[in-house]
Design a protein around this motif. Structure first.
Motif, PDB file in Angstrom:
ATOM      1  N   LEU A  22       6.215  -9.985   4.762  1.00  0.00           N
ATOM      2  CA  LEU A  22       6.473  -8.828   4.963  1.00  0.00           C
ATOM      3  C   LEU A  22       6.409  -8.667   5.805  1.00  0.00           C
ATOM      4  CD1 LEU A  22       3.623  -8.452   1.450  1.00  0.00           C
ATOM      5  CD2 LEU A  22       6.424  -7.578   2.180  1.00  0.00           C
ATOM      6  N   GLU A  23       6.627  -7.228   6.655  1.00  0.00           N
ATOM      7  CA  GLU A  23       6.627  -6.425   8.110  1.00  0.00           C
ATOM      8  C   GLU A  23       5.929  -5.026   8.000  1.00  0.00           C
ATOM      9  OE1 GLU A  23      10.368  -5.274   8.597  1.00  0.00           O
ATOM     10  OE2 GLU A  23      11.292  -6.950   8.474  1.00  0.00           O
ATOM     11  N   THR A  24       4.995  -5.034   8.917  1.00  0.00           N
ATOM     12  CA  THR A  24       4.132  -4.076   9.222  1.00  0.00           C
ATOM     13  C   THR A  24       4.189  -2.787   8.802  1.00  0.00           C
ATOM     14  OG1 THR A  24       4.660  -4.500  11.370  1.00  0.00           O
ATOM     15  CG2 THR A  24       2.668  -5.780  10.597  1.00  0.00           C
ATOM     16  N   ALA A  25       5.925  -2.934   9.002  1.00  0.00           N
ATOM     17  CA  ALA A  25       6.676  -1.223   8.614  1.00  0.00           C
ATOM     18  C   ALA A  25       6.366  -1.099   7.523  1.00  0.00           C
ATOM     19  CB  ALA A  25       7.449  -1.452   9.756  1.00  0.00           C
ATOM     20  N   THR A  26       6.940  -2.890   6.549  1.00  0.00           N
ATOM     21  CA  THR A  26       7.075  -2.146   4.938  1.00  0.00           C
ATOM     22  C   THR A  26       5.290  -1.580   4.571  1.00  0.00           C
ATOM     23  OG1 THR A  26       8.529  -3.732   4.776  1.00  0.00           O
ATOM     24  CG2 THR A  26       7.526  -3.074   3.079  1.00  0.00           C
ATOM     25  N   ILE A  27       4.414  -2.215   5.072  1.00  0.00           N
ATOM     26  CA  ILE A  27       2.847  -1.509   4.762  1.00  0.00           C
ATOM     27  C   ILE A  27       2.573  -0.687   4.350  1.00  0.00           C
ATOM     28  CG2 ILE A  27       0.762  -2.633   4.914  1.00  0.00           C
ATOM     29  CD1 ILE A  27       1.797  -5.638   4.713  1.00  0.00           C
ATOM     30  N   HIS A  29       3.908   2.581   4.857  1.00  0.00           N
ATOM     31  CA  HIS A  29       4.748   2.860   3.993  1.00  0.00           C
ATOM     32  C   HIS A  29       3.769   3.675   3.284  1.00  0.00           C
ATOM     33  CE1 HIS A  29       8.877   2.244   5.075  1.00  0.00           C
ATOM     34  NE2 HIS A  29       9.441   3.655   4.901  1.00  0.00           N
ATOM     35  N   THR A  30       3.271   2.191   2.622  1.00  0.00           N
ATOM     36  CA  THR A  30       1.920   2.967   1.838  1.00  0.00           C
ATOM     37  C   THR A  30       0.224   2.697   1.845  1.00  0.00           C
ATOM     38  OG1 THR A  30       2.430   0.992   0.461  1.00  0.00           O
ATOM     39  CG2 THR A  30       3.261   3.386  -0.401  1.00  0.00           C
ATOM     40  N   TYR A  31       0.742   2.069   2.991  1.00  0.00           N
ATOM     41  CA  TYR A  31      -1.005   1.459   3.114  1.00  0.00           C
ATOM     42  C   TYR A  31      -1.870   2.305   4.214  1.00  0.00           C
ATOM     43  CZ  TYR A  31      -5.178  -1.303   4.499  1.00  0.00           C
ATOM     44  OH  TYR A  31      -6.420  -1.636   3.828  1.00  0.00           O
ATOM     45  N   GLN A  32      -2.667   2.972   4.538  1.00  0.00           N
ATOM     46  CA  GLN A  32      -2.951   3.942   6.183  1.00  0.00           C
ATOM     47  C   GLN A  32      -4.300   3.188   6.811  1.00  0.00           C
ATOM     48  OE1 GLN A  32      -1.208   6.369   6.254  1.00  0.00           O
ATOM     49  NE2 GLN A  32      -0.090   5.660   4.001  1.00  0.00           N
ATOM     50  N   PHE A  33      -4.610   2.124   6.510  1.00  0.00           N
ATOM     51  CA  PHE A  33      -5.922   1.790   7.134  1.00  0.00           C
ATOM     52  C   PHE A  33      -5.681   0.601   8.035  1.00  0.00           C
ATOM     53  CE2 PHE A  33      -7.060   3.785   3.176  1.00  0.00           C
ATOM     54  CZ  PHE A  33      -7.731   4.130   2.980  1.00  0.00           C
ATOM     55  N   GLY A  34      -6.465   0.507   9.029  1.00  0.00           N
ATOM     56  CA  GLY A  34      -6.027  -0.886   9.942  1.00  0.00           C
ATOM     57  C   GLY A  34      -5.071  -1.001  10.786  1.00  0.00           C
ATOM     58  N   LEU A 178      -6.433  -6.564  -0.073  1.00  0.00           N
ATOM     59  CA  LEU A 178      -4.744  -7.615   0.251  1.00  0.00           C
ATOM     60  C   LEU A 178      -4.406  -7.370  -0.969  1.00  0.00           C
ATOM     61  CD1 LEU A 178      -4.011  -9.143   2.596  1.00  0.00           C
ATOM     62  CD2 LEU A 178      -5.054 -10.921   1.924  1.00  0.00           C
ATOM     63  N   ASP A 179      -5.312  -7.840  -2.167  1.00  0.00           N
ATOM     64  CA  ASP A 179      -4.395  -8.263  -3.238  1.00  0.00           C
ATOM     65  C   ASP A 179      -3.587  -7.102  -3.595  1.00  0.00           C
ATOM     66  OD1 ASP A 179      -5.516 -10.482  -3.547  1.00  0.00           O
ATOM     67  OD2 ASP A 179      -6.685 -10.650  -5.435  1.00  0.00           O
ATOM     68  N   GLU A 180      -3.507  -6.494  -3.436  1.00  0.00           N
ATOM     69  CA  GLU A 180      -2.887  -4.181  -3.639  1.00  0.00           C
ATOM     70  C   GLU A 180      -1.812  -4.362  -2.969  1.00  0.00           C
ATOM     71  OE1 GLU A 180      -4.005   0.194  -5.219  1.00  0.00           O
ATOM     72  OE2 GLU A 180      -5.238  -0.952  -4.160  1.00  0.00           O
ATOM     73  N   VAL A 181      -2.758  -4.474  -1.486  1.00  0.00           N
ATOM     74  CA  VAL A 181      -1.017  -4.075  -0.267  1.00  0.00           C
ATOM     75  C   VAL A 181      -0.588  -5.164  -0.594  1.00  0.00           C
ATOM     76  CG1 VAL A 181      -1.279  -4.837   1.817  1.00  0.00           C
ATOM     77  CG2 VAL A 181      -3.146  -3.309   1.528  1.00  0.00           C
ATOM     78  N   LEU A 182      -0.686  -6.237  -0.909  1.00  0.00           N
ATOM     79  CA  LEU A 182       0.530  -7.314  -1.238  1.00  0.00           C
ATOM     80  C   LEU A 182       1.428  -6.867  -1.748  1.00  0.00           C
ATOM     81  CD1 LEU A 182      -1.359 -10.594  -0.619  1.00  0.00           C
ATOM     82  CD2 LEU A 182       0.639  -9.077   1.030  1.00  0.00           C
ATOM     83  N   SER A 183       0.893  -6.343  -3.237  1.00  0.00           N
ATOM     84  CA  SER A 183       1.724  -6.607  -4.539  1.00  0.00           C
ATOM     85  C   SER A 183       2.967  -5.265  -4.330  1.00  0.00           C
ATOM     86  CB  SER A 183       0.724  -6.274  -5.589  1.00  0.00           C
ATOM     87  OG  SER A 183       0.273  -7.796  -5.904  1.00  0.00           O
ATOM     88  N   THR A 184       2.033  -4.027  -3.816  1.00  0.00           N
ATOM     89  CA  THR A 184       2.746  -2.956  -3.304  1.00  0.00           C
ATOM     90  C   THR A 184       4.096  -3.440  -2.314  1.00  0.00           C
ATOM     91  OG1 THR A 184       1.275  -2.068  -3.628  1.00  0.00           O
ATOM     92  CG2 THR A 184       2.680  -0.277  -2.985  1.00  0.00           C
TER      93      THR A 184
END
Length: 224
Positions: A22-27, A29-34, A178-184
């Motif tokens: 995955l890419e940080t830029a993809t994550i 789009h939907t994840y706001q933390f970290g 992590l599981d939700e972040v990965l799946s999304t």
């Protein structure tokens, strides 16, 4: 004073394997933390690594604890260094990069400066920092903390967090998320690949994303 705590449990290999695709830029789009502040950038172009966060709080001009703990890290660990507000003194240079490479680190992020950019490149070590500085730390034996909660470029990091660092920046993920972040993100990646093919076949970006429909609807409403 030195505050020393045990190494965290490593993030599961299967999860890191998924994260590495995955890419940080993809994550983002939907994840706001970290997410570390964008000021933290890769020293070497094209690097993308994943790992388990191991944390270090290192005061100002002193890198004594850094030199000591390098030998304690495991292959696959990602060292996260909180410089406690210091952005002037470089704690990470060619010698530290070589030692880290030999130890098998996945990489490191320094919320401060690095030095010896060409030597870091020579050792092909994956490092993220705020930029280069010619002023280095010394072994003043002041103290520091190992595997304690830290702040890295605005991101709160606990030992054991999953790390994804690439050309867009650095992301620290709570294992509980992590599981939700990965799946999304995996689903988002698949949609992105399909949209790329649609663009290549001639479809316009605004039509694919729905932006054109939104603008046209607003304009039609304004005309009424």
């Amino acid at each position: 004073m030195y505050k020393m705590r045990p190494l965290p449990a490593p993030v599961e290999t299967s999860a890191l394997d998924r994260l590495s695709r995955l890419e940080t830029a993809t994550i983002g789009h939907t994840y706001q933390f970290g997410f570390a502040d964008p000021v933290l950038q890769s020293v070497l172009p094209g690097k993308s690594v994943v790992g388990t966060a191991v944390t270090l709080a290192l005061p100002g001009q002193d890198s004594t604890l850094l030199h000591h703990v390098i030998a304690q890290l495991r292959p696959g660990d990602f060292l996260v260094i909180d410089r406690l507000g210091d952005t002037r003194h470089a704690c990470f240079g060619g010698g530290v990069a070589l030692a880290s490479k030999q130890q098998g680190f996945a990489g490191a992020a320094v919320d401060g400066a690095h030095t010896d950019t060409s030597e870091i490149a020579e050792h092909d070590f994956a490092l993220w920092s705020r930029g280069a500085s010619p002023i280095t730390t010394r072994l003043y034996d002041i103290g520091g903390g190992f595997n304690i909660p830290v702040c890295c470029a605005g991101a709160a990091v606990l030992p054991g967090y999953a790390v994804l660092a690439d050309e867009s920046g650095v992301l620290f993920i709570d294992p509980d998320d992590l599981d939700e972040v990965l799946s999304t993100a995996e689903a988002k990646t698949q949609r992105g690949m399909a949209n790329t093919e649609r663009q290549k076949s001639g479809e316009k970006l605004g039509a694919i994303t729905g932006a054109t429909a939104k603008v046209e609807k607003r304009l039609a409403t304004a005309d009424d």
